[in-house]
Enzyme design. Structure first.
Site, PDB file in Angstrom:
ATOM      1  N   ASN A   1     -10.787  -2.850  -5.646  1.00 47.02           N
ATOM      2  CA  ASN A   1     -10.040  -1.867  -6.451  1.00 47.02           C
ATOM      3  C   ASN A   1     -10.718  -1.561  -7.792  1.00 47.02           C
ATOM      4  O   ASN A   1     -10.332  -0.616  -8.479  1.00 47.02           O
ATOM      5  CB  ASN A   1      -8.600  -2.318  -6.690  1.00 47.02           C
ATOM      6  CG  ASN A   1      -7.721  -2.221  -5.461  1.00 47.02           C
ATOM      7  OD1 ASN A   1      -6.768  -2.971  -5.294  1.00 47.02           O
ATOM      8  ND2 ASN A   1      -8.017  -1.285  -4.567  1.00 47.02           N
TER       9      ASN A   1
ATOM     10  N   ASP B   1       0.830  -1.199   0.000  1.00 48.15           N
ATOM     11  CA  ASP B   1       0.000   0.000   0.000  1.00 48.15           C
ATOM     12  C   ASP B   1       0.871   1.259   0.000  1.00 48.15           C
ATOM     13  O   ASP B   1       1.967   1.262   0.569  1.00 48.15           O
ATOM     14  CB  ASP B   1      -0.904  -0.027   1.241  1.00 48.15           C
ATOM     15  CG  ASP B   1      -2.050   0.971   1.132  1.00 48.15           C
ATOM     16  OD1 ASP B   1      -2.342   1.446   0.016  1.00 48.15           O
ATOM     17  OD2 ASP B   1      -2.655   1.279   2.175  1.00 48.15           O
TER      18      ASP B   1
HETATM   19  C1  FPP Z   1      -1.815   0.143  -3.377  1.00 50.48           C
HETATM   20  O1  FPP Z   1      -1.374   1.488  -3.372  1.00 50.48           O
HETATM   21  C2  FPP Z   1      -1.283  -0.535  -4.535  1.00 50.48           C
HETATM   22  C3  FPP Z   1      -2.037  -1.129  -5.496  1.00 50.48           C
HETATM   23  C4  FPP Z   1      -3.511  -1.167  -5.489  1.00 50.48           C
HETATM   24  C5  FPP Z   1      -1.395  -1.772  -6.651  1.00 50.48           C
HETATM   25  C6  FPP Z   1      -0.214  -2.622  -6.298  1.00 50.48           C
HETATM   26  C7  FPP Z   1       0.601  -2.790  -7.497  1.00 50.48           C
HETATM   27  C8  FPP Z   1       1.933  -2.757  -7.553  1.00 50.48           C
HETATM   28  C9  FPP Z   1       2.795  -2.664  -6.368  1.00 50.48           C
HETATM   29  C10 FPP Z   1       2.613  -2.767  -8.833  1.00 50.48           C
HETATM   30  C11 FPP Z   1       2.650  -4.037  -9.604  1.00 50.48           C
HETATM   31  C12 FPP Z   1       2.871  -5.279  -8.855  1.00 50.48           C
HETATM   32  C13 FPP Z   1       3.319  -6.392  -9.437  1.00 50.48           C
HETATM   33  C14 FPP Z   1       3.216  -7.672  -8.690  1.00 50.48           C
HETATM   34  C15 FPP Z   1       3.935  -6.415 -10.797  1.00 50.48           C
HETATM   35  P1  FPP Z   1      -2.465   2.603  -3.551  1.00 50.48           P
HETATM   36  O2  FPP Z   1      -2.630   2.904  -4.986  1.00 50.48           O
HETATM   37  O3  FPP Z   1      -3.711   2.194  -2.836  1.00 50.48           O
HETATM   38  O4  FPP Z   1      -1.783   3.789  -2.807  1.00 50.48           O
HETATM   39  P2  FPP Z   1      -2.502   4.923  -1.953  1.00 50.48           P
HETATM   40  O5  FPP Z   1      -3.161   4.225  -0.804  1.00 50.48           O
HETATM   41  O6  FPP Z   1      -1.363   5.775  -1.535  1.00 50.48           O
HETATM   42  O7  FPP Z   1      -3.471   5.598  -2.868  1.00 50.48           O
END
Ligand code: FPP
Length: 240
Positions: free
Chosen positions: A61, A13
């Site tokens: 999501n 996250d």
């Molecule tokens: C949460 O941060 C992250 C995600 C929903 C996506 C996770 C994806 C990756 C780490 C990249 C790709 C992974 C692989 C396995 C290739 P957020 O967007 O919720 O952050 P925020 O809470 O700060 O908005």
């Protein structure tokens, strides 16, 4: 050598906040997050973690803007393709958990190809959760168990999680591996996922190694120390 969790579940996250905090668009946070995910996979394999499950996209999501969702799916597909040779070379088996029926066909093709080509990897089992909901998985597992004499299918229920690590400062599980984490230790870091370093992982593993995991039991050495006390009266025991 520090005892490491056999099964580490990681909630990645803070990608969006990493980017917006730097005045950049959110997608840059995901790109950087994918880079970090690669480093985490390599490091966990080196440290002897046997199972690593990454929460990449929850079924909730889908509430995000379509552009961001599409970007994430393209990013997963390109990483699967680019990492394939390295996964095979390092003996890492990759599986994707979660629903497939709502994913783009091209991503499903990349997933299936990567799963098939890494199926013989024995060093570490890397699972990536995409369109995943633990409550939905539990529901489905119980529905399937009805026709199997009550036996839960291991396609829906994974091996027990030893440690759940969440980055990004929030302290919740967000529908991730709820059944499997029944006795998991929990670790929360304020660092946003793209900034997660191997030093952070070392510190988390060192803290995990110090925890006494009792699974509801009393350790043998302490069981002998317990003095036999008079039985509790019904009035005091009723509310325990
Ligand atoms: C949460 O941060 C992250 C995600 C929903 C996506 C996770 C994806 C990756 C780490 C990249 C790709 C992974 C692989 C396995 C290739 P957020 O967007 O919720 O952050 P925020 O809470 O700060 O908005």
């Amino acid at each position: 050598m520090t005892r490491v969790p056999q099964h580490l579940a990681l909630i990645m996250d803070g990608n969006g906040r990493w980017a917006t905090g730097k005045g950049r668009p959110r997608w840059m946070g995901h790109v950087r997050g994918a880079h970090t995910a690669r480093e985490v996979v390599t490091y966990c394999a080196q440290r002897g973690v046997e199972q690593l499950t990454l929460y990449a996209f929850s079924s909730d999501n889908w509430k995000r803007p379509a552009d961001e969702v599409g970007f994430l799916f393209d990013l997963f597909a390109s990483h699967l393709e680019r990492q394939l040779a390295k996964l095979v070379k390092n003996g890492i088996r990759l599986s994707v958990i979660g629903r497939r029926d709502r994913l783009p066909r091209a991503l499903c093709d990349s997933i299936e190809a990567t799963e098939a080509k890494t199926a013989h990897g024995t060093r570490m089992h890397l699972r990536v959760a995409v369109d995943y909901s633990s409550r939905a998985a539990i529901h489905e597992a119980f529905a399937m168990a009805e026709g199997r004499g009550g036996v839960l299918p291991d396609t829906h229920i994974l091996p027990p999680v030893d440690l759940v690590l969440r980055t990004g400062g929030e302290r919740r599980l967000s529908d991730f591996l709820l059944w499997e984490s029944a006795y998991a230790e929990l670790a929360f870091l304020d660092v946003n996922f793209p900034d997660l370093s191997t030093a952070d992982l070392d510190a988390v593993f060192a803290d995990y190694a110090k925890r006494e995991r009792r699974y509801g039991a009393v350790p043998a050495e302490r069981a002998t120390e317990i003095e036999v006390s008079p039985p509790m009266s019904p009035a005091t025991s009723a509310h325990r």
